[in-house]
Design a protein around this motif. Structure first.
Motif, PDB file in Angstrom:
ATOM      1  N   ALA A  73       0.836  -1.207   0.000  1.00 18.40           N
ATOM      2  CA  ALA A  73       0.000   0.000   0.000  1.00 18.40           C
ATOM      3  C   ALA A  73       0.868   1.253   0.000  1.00 18.40           C
ATOM      4  N   ASN A  74       1.944   1.246   0.757  1.00 15.70           N
ATOM      5  CA  ASN A  74       2.840   2.404   0.784  1.00 15.70           C
ATOM      6  C   ASN A  74       3.547   2.595  -0.553  1.00 15.70           C
ATOM      7  N   LYS A  75       3.890   1.482  -1.195  1.00  8.49           N
ATOM      8  CA  LYS A  75       4.511   1.573  -2.530  1.00  8.49           C
ATOM      9  C   LYS A  75       3.519   2.190  -3.524  1.00  8.49           C
ATOM     10  N   GLN A  76       2.260   1.780  -3.437  1.00  8.78           N
ATOM     11  CA  GLN A  76       1.242   2.349  -4.319  1.00  8.78           C
ATOM     12  C   GLN A  76       1.019   3.818  -4.017  1.00  8.78           C
ATOM     13  N   PHE A  77       1.111   4.199  -2.751  1.00  5.25           N
ATOM     14  CA  PHE A  77       0.958   5.604  -2.383  1.00  5.25           C
ATOM     15  C   PHE A  77       2.062   6.452  -3.003  1.00  5.25           C
ATOM     16  N   VAL A  78       3.281   5.922  -3.040  1.00  8.35           N
ATOM     17  CA  VAL A  78       4.391   6.629  -3.689  1.00  8.35           C
ATOM     18  C   VAL A  78       4.112   6.764  -5.184  1.00  8.35           C
ATOM     19  N   ASP A  79       3.572   5.699  -5.815  1.00  7.66           N
ATOM     20  CA  ASP A  79       3.200   5.779  -7.233  1.00  7.66           C
ATOM     21  C   ASP A  79       2.129   6.840  -7.455  1.00  7.66           C
ATOM     22  N   LEU A  80       1.194   6.929  -6.539  1.00  6.79           N
ATOM     23  CA  LEU A  80       0.131   7.938  -6.645  1.00  6.79           C
ATOM     24  C   LEU A  80       0.714   9.344  -6.584  1.00  6.79           C
ATOM     25  N   LEU A  81       1.677   9.550  -5.692  1.00  6.01           N
ATOM     26  CA  LEU A  81       2.326  10.857  -5.595  1.00  6.01           C
ATOM     27  C   LEU A  81       3.134  11.176  -6.856  1.00  6.01           C
ATOM     28  N   LYS A  82       3.741  10.159  -7.465  1.00  7.04           N
ATOM     29  CA  LYS A  82       4.455  10.376  -8.727  1.00  7.04           C
ATOM     30  C   LYS A  82       3.498  10.860  -9.811  1.00  7.04           C
ATOM     31  N   GLY A  83       2.334  10.228  -9.887  1.00  8.51           N
ATOM     32  CA  GLY A  83       1.342  10.635 -10.878  1.00  8.51           C
ATOM     33  C   GLY A  83       0.845  12.051 -10.645  1.00  8.51           C
ATOM     34  N   LEU A  84       0.661  12.409  -9.387  1.00  7.19           N
ATOM     35  CA  LEU A  84       0.242  13.778  -9.076  1.00  7.19           C
ATOM     36  C   LEU A  84       1.332  14.781  -9.436  1.00  7.19           C
ATOM     37  N   GLY A  85       2.573  14.398  -9.232  1.00  2.37           N
ATOM     38  CA  GLY A  85       3.684  15.282  -9.599  1.00  2.37           C
ATOM     39  C   GLY A  85       3.737  15.533 -11.094  1.00  2.37           C
ATOM     40  N   LEU A  86       3.457  14.508 -11.888  1.00  2.00           N
ATOM     41  CA  LEU A  86       3.413  14.697 -13.341  1.00  2.00           C
ATOM     42  C   LEU A  86       2.218  15.549 -13.750  1.00  2.00           C
ATOM     43  N   GLY A  87       1.149  15.509 -12.961  1.00  2.00           N
ATOM     44  CA  GLY A  87      -0.019  16.331 -13.265  1.00  2.00           C
ATOM     45  C   GLY A  87       0.292  17.813 -13.224  1.00  2.00           C
ATOM     46  N   VAL A  88       1.249  18.193 -12.399  1.00  2.00           N
ATOM     47  CA  VAL A  88       1.668  19.604 -12.336  1.00  2.00           C
ATOM     48  C   VAL A  88       2.262  20.024 -13.671  1.00  2.00           C
ATOM     49  N   PHE A  89       3.074  19.158 -14.257  1.00  2.00           N
ATOM     50  CA  PHE A  89       3.692  19.494 -15.543  1.00  2.00           C
ATOM     51  C   PHE A  89       2.678  19.491 -16.684  1.00  2.00           C
ATOM     52  N   ALA A  90       1.594  18.736 -16.538  1.00  2.00           N
ATOM     53  CA  ALA A  90       0.575  18.692 -17.583  1.00  2.00           C
ATOM     54  C   ALA A  90      -0.163  20.022 -17.691  1.00  2.00           C
ATOM     55  N   VAL A  91      -0.214  20.781 -16.604  1.00  2.00           N
ATOM     56  CA  VAL A  91      -0.913  22.062 -16.609  1.00  2.00           C
ATOM     57  C   VAL A  91      -0.048  23.165 -17.231  1.00  2.00           C
ATOM     58  N   LEU A  92       1.253  23.016 -17.137  1.00  2.00           N
ATOM     59  CA  LEU A  92       2.164  24.035 -17.647  1.00  2.00           C
ATOM     60  C   LEU A  92       2.094  24.155 -19.161  1.00  2.00           C
ATOM     61  N   PRO A  93       2.429  25.333 -19.688  1.00  2.00           N
ATOM     62  CA  PRO A  93       2.509  25.458 -21.143  1.00  2.00           C
ATOM     63  C   PRO A  93       3.638  24.583 -21.698  1.00  2.00           C
ATOM     64  N   PHE A  94       3.522  24.193 -22.914  1.00  2.00           N
ATOM     65  CA  PHE A  94       4.500  23.340 -23.599  1.00  2.00           C
ATOM     66  C   PHE A  94       4.641  21.986 -22.914  1.00  2.00           C
ATOM     67  N   ALA A  95       3.542  21.445 -22.375  1.00  2.00           N
ATOM     68  CA  ALA A  95       3.557  20.153 -21.683  1.00  2.00           C
ATOM     69  C   ALA A  95       4.043  19.011 -22.577  1.00  2.00           C
ATOM     70  N   PRO A  96       3.681  18.970 -23.877  1.00  2.00           N
ATOM     71  CA  PRO A  96       4.203  17.875 -24.701  1.00  2.00           C
ATOM     72  C   PRO A  96       5.729  17.883 -24.819  1.00  2.00           C
ATOM     73  N   ILE A  97       6.338  19.007 -24.525  1.00  2.00           N
ATOM     74  CA  ILE A  97       7.802  19.086 -24.572  1.00  2.00           C
ATOM     75  C   ILE A  97       8.392  18.868 -23.180  1.00  2.00           C
ATOM     76  N   THR A  98       7.770  19.472 -22.163  1.00  2.00           N
ATOM     77  CA  THR A  98       8.366  19.426 -20.828  1.00  2.00           C
ATOM     78  C   THR A  98       8.236  18.057 -20.164  1.00  2.00           C
TER      79      THR A  98
END
Length: 123
Positions: A73-98
């Protein structure tokens, strides 16, 4: 060779670039569909793993979870946080590049940024 036959040959060669464009469009559309199906399956796997994580945490609050379940469960929680971290970059401009740039930089440094369900190589 008759005039009509020559005309058919010219029409055949004149249509060749159009055929090439149609084939390349179809090929790129197929590639895109495959990529979308892979993303869909990875997201479905993440969803299932997150449900299991929440069920384990619920069992933990009732003092019924084992140590192995808590580690998973803790390993999955870390994976969940990784996905949320990538979500920040998806909002930024030029996301397909960044996003690919950040993933590549992370791998160069030795940090895996993508959640485990998005990794193609299963260990």
């Amino acid at each position: 060779m008759c005039e009509n036959c020559r005309m058919r040959v010219w029409i055949y060669f004149a249509k060749a670039p159009i055929r090439v464009v149609r084939i390349s469009r179809r090929r790129s559309a197929t590639r895109l569909k495959r990529a979308m199906v892979q993303i869909k399956s990875a997201l479905a796997q993440e969803k299932q793993e997150t449900k299991e994580m929440l069920a384990t945490y619920k069992k933990y609050t009732q003092r019924q979870a084992s140590a192995e379940e808590m580690q998973a469960a803790n390993k999955q929680f870390v994976d969940l946080l990784k996905g949320l971290g990538l979500g920040v970059f998806a909002v930024l401009p030029f996301a397909p590049i960044t996003i690919p740039l950040v993933i590549k930089l992370g791998r160069m440094v030795g940090v895996e940024i993508l959640p485990s369900s998005f990794n193609n190589d299963k260990k």
